[in-house]
Write an enzyme that holds these catalytic residues in place. Sequence first.
Site, PDB file in Angstrom:
ATOM      1  N   VAL A 105       0.836  -1.203   0.000  1.00  0.00           N
ATOM      2  CA  VAL A 105       0.000   0.000   0.000  1.00  0.00           C
ATOM      3  C   VAL A 105       0.874   1.258   0.000  1.00  0.00           C
ATOM      4  CG1 VAL A 105      -1.908  -1.176   1.197  1.00  0.00           C
ATOM      5  CG2 VAL A 105      -0.172   0.017   2.560  1.00  0.00           C
ATOM      6  N   ASP A 106       2.206   1.076  -0.133  1.00  0.00           N
ATOM      7  CA  ASP A 106       3.127   2.196   0.060  1.00  0.00           C
ATOM      8  C   ASP A 106       3.348   3.066  -1.172  1.00  0.00           C
ATOM      9  OD1 ASP A 106       4.922   0.667  -1.554  1.00  0.00           O
ATOM     10  OD2 ASP A 106       5.804  -0.285   0.200  1.00  0.00           O
ATOM     11  N   HIS A 121      -4.348  -4.285  -2.363  1.00  0.00           N
ATOM     12  CA  HIS A 121      -4.757  -3.937  -0.988  1.00  0.00           C
ATOM     13  C   HIS A 121      -4.881  -2.432  -0.787  1.00  0.00           C
ATOM     14  CE1 HIS A 121      -3.165  -8.123   0.487  1.00  0.00           C
ATOM     15  NE2 HIS A 121      -4.305  -8.208  -0.177  1.00  0.00           N
ATOM     16  N   CYS A 129     -14.663   6.938   2.554  1.00  0.00           N
ATOM     17  CA  CYS A 129     -15.646   6.954   3.637  1.00  0.00           C
ATOM     18  C   CYS A 129     -15.917   5.513   4.086  1.00  0.00           C
ATOM     19  CB  CYS A 129     -16.929   7.607   3.146  1.00  0.00           C
ATOM     20  SG  CYS A 129     -18.269   7.480   4.341  1.00  0.00           S
ATOM     21  N   THR A 190       7.041 -11.818  -0.671  1.00  0.00           N
ATOM     22  CA  THR A 190       5.766 -12.038   0.023  1.00  0.00           C
ATOM     23  C   THR A 190       5.809 -13.373   0.757  1.00  0.00           C
ATOM     24  OG1 THR A 190       3.370 -12.298  -0.176  1.00  0.00           O
ATOM     25  CG2 THR A 190       4.667 -12.907  -2.120  1.00  0.00           C
ATOM     26  N   SER A 191       5.175 -13.386   1.954  1.00  0.00           N
ATOM     27  CA  SER A 191       5.118 -14.641   2.711  1.00  0.00           C
ATOM     28  C   SER A 191       4.073 -15.576   2.101  1.00  0.00           C
ATOM     29  CB  SER A 191       4.809 -14.361   4.181  1.00  0.00           C
ATOM     30  OG  SER A 191       3.605 -13.640   4.284  1.00  0.00           O
ATOM     31  N   PRO A 216      14.364 -14.046   0.952  1.00  0.00           N
ATOM     32  CA  PRO A 216      15.451 -14.604   1.774  1.00  0.00           C
ATOM     33  C   PRO A 216      15.004 -15.819   2.576  1.00  0.00           C
ATOM     34  CG  PRO A 216      15.105 -12.251   2.254  1.00  0.00           C
ATOM     35  CD  PRO A 216      13.990 -12.694   1.369  1.00  0.00           C
TER      36      PRO A 216
HETATM   37  C1  BJW Z   1      12.105 -10.003   1.655  1.00  0.00           C
HETATM   38  C2  BJW Z   1      13.011  -9.053   2.022  1.00  0.00           C
HETATM   39  C3  BJW Z   1      13.772  -8.537   0.983  1.00  0.00           C
HETATM   40  C4  BJW Z   1      12.030  -9.612   3.796  1.00  0.00           C
HETATM   41  N1  BJW Z   1      13.594  -8.969  -0.262  1.00  0.00           N
HETATM   42  N2  BJW Z   1      11.943 -10.414   0.400  1.00  0.00           N
HETATM   43  C5  BJW Z   1      -8.812 -18.596   2.419  1.00  0.00           C
HETATM   44  C6  BJW Z   1      -8.239 -19.364   3.404  1.00  0.00           C
HETATM   45  C7  BJW Z   1      -7.940 -18.812   4.649  1.00  0.00           C
HETATM   46  C8  BJW Z   1      -8.231 -17.480   4.926  1.00  0.00           C
HETATM   47  C9  BJW Z   1      -8.806 -16.732   3.951  1.00  0.00           C
HETATM   48  C10 BJW Z   1      -9.088 -17.274   2.722  1.00  0.00           C
HETATM   49  N3  BJW Z   1      -9.634 -16.296   1.941  1.00  0.00           N
HETATM   50  C11 BJW Z   1      -9.680 -15.165   2.658  1.00  0.00           C
HETATM   51  C12 BJW Z   1      -9.201 -15.403   3.886  1.00  0.00           C
HETATM   52  C13 BJW Z   1      -9.101 -14.419   4.971  1.00  0.00           C
HETATM   53  C14 BJW Z   1      -7.914 -13.513   4.851  1.00  0.00           C
HETATM   54  C15 BJW Z   1      -6.620 -14.301   4.837  1.00  0.00           C
HETATM   55  O1  BJW Z   1      -5.988 -14.532   3.850  1.00  0.00           O
HETATM   56  N4  BJW Z   1      -6.200 -14.744   6.012  1.00  0.00           N
HETATM   57  C16 BJW Z   1      -4.986 -15.550   6.150  1.00  0.00           C
HETATM   58  C17 BJW Z   1      -3.852 -14.665   6.701  1.00  0.00           C
HETATM   59  C18 BJW Z   1      -5.286 -16.701   7.038  1.00  0.00           C
HETATM   60  N5  BJW Z   1      -8.013 -12.682   3.647  1.00  0.00           N
HETATM   61  C19 BJW Z   1      -8.808 -11.616   3.626  1.00  0.00           C
HETATM   62  O2  BJW Z   1      -9.496 -11.319   4.572  1.00  0.00           O
HETATM   63  C20 BJW Z   1      -8.834 -10.804   2.339  1.00  0.00           C
HETATM   64  N6  BJW Z   1     -10.183 -10.600   1.931  1.00  0.00           N
HETATM   65  C21 BJW Z   1     -10.906 -11.569   1.364  1.00  0.00           C
HETATM   66  O3  BJW Z   1     -10.429 -12.604   0.999  1.00  0.00           O
HETATM   67  O4  BJW Z   1     -12.238 -11.237   1.235  1.00  0.00           O
HETATM   68  C22 BJW Z   1     -13.165 -12.298   0.955  1.00  0.00           C
HETATM   69  C23 BJW Z   1     -13.334 -13.136   2.210  1.00  0.00           C
HETATM   70  C24 BJW Z   1     -13.476 -12.534   3.429  1.00  0.00           C
HETATM   71  C25 BJW Z   1     -13.605 -13.310   4.581  1.00  0.00           C
HETATM   72  C26 BJW Z   1     -13.584 -14.703   4.504  1.00  0.00           C
HETATM   73  C27 BJW Z   1     -13.437 -15.306   3.250  1.00  0.00           C
HETATM   74  C28 BJW Z   1     -13.321 -14.512   2.098  1.00  0.00           C
HETATM   75  C29 BJW Z   1      -8.245  -9.423   2.575  1.00  0.00           C
HETATM   76  C30 BJW Z   1      -6.809  -9.454   2.932  1.00  0.00           C
HETATM   77  C31 BJW Z   1      -6.335  -8.038   3.271  1.00  0.00           C
HETATM   78  C32 BJW Z   1      -4.916  -8.032   3.807  1.00  0.00           C
HETATM   79  N7  BJW Z   1      -4.640  -6.759   4.363  1.00  0.00           N
HETATM   80  C33 BJW Z   1      -3.302  -6.462   4.831  1.00  0.00           C
HETATM   81  C34 BJW Z   1      -3.306  -5.045   5.464  1.00  0.00           C
HETATM   82  C35 BJW Z   1      -3.382  -3.971   4.348  1.00  0.00           C
HETATM   83  C36 BJW Z   1      -3.513  -2.607   4.911  1.00  0.00           C
HETATM   84  C37 BJW Z   1      -2.303  -2.130   5.646  1.00  0.00           C
HETATM   85  O5  BJW Z   1      -1.167  -2.209   5.133  1.00  0.00           O
HETATM   86  O6  BJW Z   1      -2.494  -1.638   6.733  1.00  0.00           O
HETATM   87  O7  BJW Z   1      -2.368  -6.521   3.728  1.00  0.00           O
HETATM   88  S1  BJW Z   1      -2.649  -7.667   5.973  1.00  0.00           S
HETATM   89  C38 BJW Z   1      -0.987  -7.634   5.361  1.00  0.00           C
HETATM   90  O8  BJW Z   1      -0.644  -8.913   4.769  1.00  0.00           O
HETATM   91  C39 BJW Z   1      -1.009  -6.613   4.196  1.00  0.00           C
HETATM   92  C40 BJW Z   1      -0.133  -7.295   3.171  1.00  0.00           C
HETATM   93  O9  BJW Z   1      -0.388  -6.776   1.889  1.00  0.00           O
HETATM   94  C41 BJW Z   1      -0.501  -8.748   3.346  1.00  0.00           C
HETATM   95  C42 BJW Z   1       0.522  -9.704   2.799  1.00  0.00           C
HETATM   96  O10 BJW Z   1       1.732  -9.606   3.499  1.00  0.00           O
HETATM   97  P1  BJW Z   1       3.108  -9.740   2.710  1.00  0.00           P
HETATM   98  O11 BJW Z   1       3.239  -8.660   1.734  1.00  0.00           O
HETATM   99  O12 BJW Z   1       3.269 -11.113   2.206  1.00  0.00           O
HETATM  100  O13 BJW Z   1       4.163  -9.393   3.891  1.00  0.00           O
HETATM  101  P2  BJW Z   1       4.776 -10.361   5.005  1.00  0.00           P
HETATM  102  O14 BJW Z   1       5.299  -9.487   6.074  1.00  0.00           O
HETATM  103  O15 BJW Z   1       3.837 -11.426   5.390  1.00  0.00           O
HETATM  104  O16 BJW Z   1       5.983 -11.074   4.249  1.00  0.00           O
HETATM  105  C43 BJW Z   1       7.144 -10.366   3.853  1.00  0.00           C
HETATM  106  C44 BJW Z   1       8.046 -11.338   3.131  1.00  0.00           C
HETATM  107  O17 BJW Z   1       9.149 -10.614   2.633  1.00  0.00           O
HETATM  108  C45 BJW Z   1       8.615 -12.443   4.034  1.00  0.00           C
HETATM  109  O18 BJW Z   1       8.443 -13.705   3.383  1.00  0.00           O
HETATM  110  C46 BJW Z   1      10.100 -12.114   4.153  1.00  0.00           C
HETATM  111  O19 BJW Z   1      10.939 -13.264   4.210  1.00  0.00           O
HETATM  112  C47 BJW Z   1      10.320 -11.371   2.850  1.00  0.00           C
HETATM  113  N8  BJW Z   1      11.407 -10.401   2.858  1.00  0.00           N
HETATM  114  N9  BJW Z   1      12.899  -8.881   3.421  1.00  0.00           N
HETATM  115  C48 BJW Z   1      12.636  -9.926  -0.470  1.00  0.00           C
HETATM  116  N10 BJW Z   1      14.703  -7.605   1.258  1.00  0.00           N
HETATM  117 ZN    ZN Z   2     -19.786   8.813   3.081  1.00  0.00          ZN
END
Ligand code: BJW
Ligand code: ZN
Length: 247
Positions: A105-106, A121, A129, A190-191, A216
């Site tokens: 989101v950055d 995201h 709103c 991404t994780s 990594p």
């Molecule tokens: C490096 C490095 C370097 C370090 N070089 N690499 C099916 C099954 C189970 C659950 C669900 C499912 N479907 C939906 C869900 C629920 C949920 C979900 O997935 N939950 C799981 C966690 C269990 N998903 C949702 O709710 C989504 N909505 C949805 O599906 O709606 C329909 C629905 C709803 C309800 C039920 C069923 C269906 C919405 C997800 C929204 C995620 N939002 C966030 C916050 C955004 C706002 C904010 O920033 O404040 O998004 S959470 C957070 O995680 C953020 C990220 O975009 C997202 C992913 O994280 P990311 O980018 O992978 O980061 P990290 O920290 O996890 O990993 C970093 C990686 O980098 C690591 O691997 C490091 O090793 C590596 N790294 N340095 C390269 N230099």
């Molecule tokens: Zn409004």
Amino acid sequence: MKQLAISERLRRLLVPTTRVAVLTGAGVSAESGVPTFRGAEGLWSKFRPEELANFDAFMANPRLVLEWYNYRRELMSTVQPNPGHKTLARWETYFQEFALVTQNVDGLHRKAGSTKVFELHGNIQKNKCAKCNRPAEWPAIFDPENLPTCECGGLLRPDVVWFGELLPVQMIEQAWSKAETCELFFSLGTSAVVQPAASLPLVAKRGGAYVVEINPEDTPLSGMCDEVFRGPTGEILPRIAEYFPHE
Ligand code: BJW
Ligand code: ZN
């Protein structure tokens, strides 16, 4: 520095006619100084996602949530793209068909020069709103003593996707279709645990794409990837680009 060892298959795919799709996560911005979510140093080690990144938490304690976003907005407004973002921006013009899908989101991909980015995201610098979803230009920073509201009376919130919320429908559909039809897919920093984004590499693989991960650390995806580079994207991506015929 010695050239990065890559497979012959990947080398042959690094030509402008290959259809490429990329999924990025927080790790791609780590070298710019943006904290990731998971892991020992990640945001979720200090803050509880269920208290901050979902709608019910926002309605229960909007001040707490908005102050957390103020902190992150300020941080993100000062950081700069790193060589990983810049390499991906060049790939947009190098490959004839190139889709950049990000969970971040950055806004750093756009800052690096990428013009077409699927921000699955949302974007932390934008507001909407919480009641009627209308976009709102202001404020850049939320005043916790005077929470901003929309004309409809709803509270304003950052335009990001929280847990339990739907991703922008058209955007996820387009990203899905790019993953289905690409020939080369990169899962970067991404994780690969948050759905539905985490399914994109699997969709690509099912569609016959060659799937490459750069991270990594091991992820749930690593085992199904055709090629894995263990390292930071800011270092590995420019070294992969050294294999482009004209670079
Ligand atoms: C490096 C490095 C370097 C370090 N070089 N690499 C099916 C099954 C189970 C659950 C669900 C499912 N479907 C939906 C869900 C629920 C949920 C979900 O997935 N939950 C799981 C966690 C269990 N998903 C949702 O709710 C989504 N909505 C949805 O599906 O709606 C329909 C629905 C709803 C309800 C039920 C069923 C269906 C919405 C997800 C929204 C995620 N939002 C966030 C916050 C955004 C706002 C904010 O920033 O404040 O998004 S959470 C957070 O995680 C953020 C990220 O975009 C997202 C992913 O994280 P990311 O980018 O992978 O980061 P990290 O920290 O996890 O990993 C970093 C990686 O980098 C690591 O691997 C490091 O090793 C590596 N790294 N340095 C390269 N230099
Ligand atoms: Zn409004």
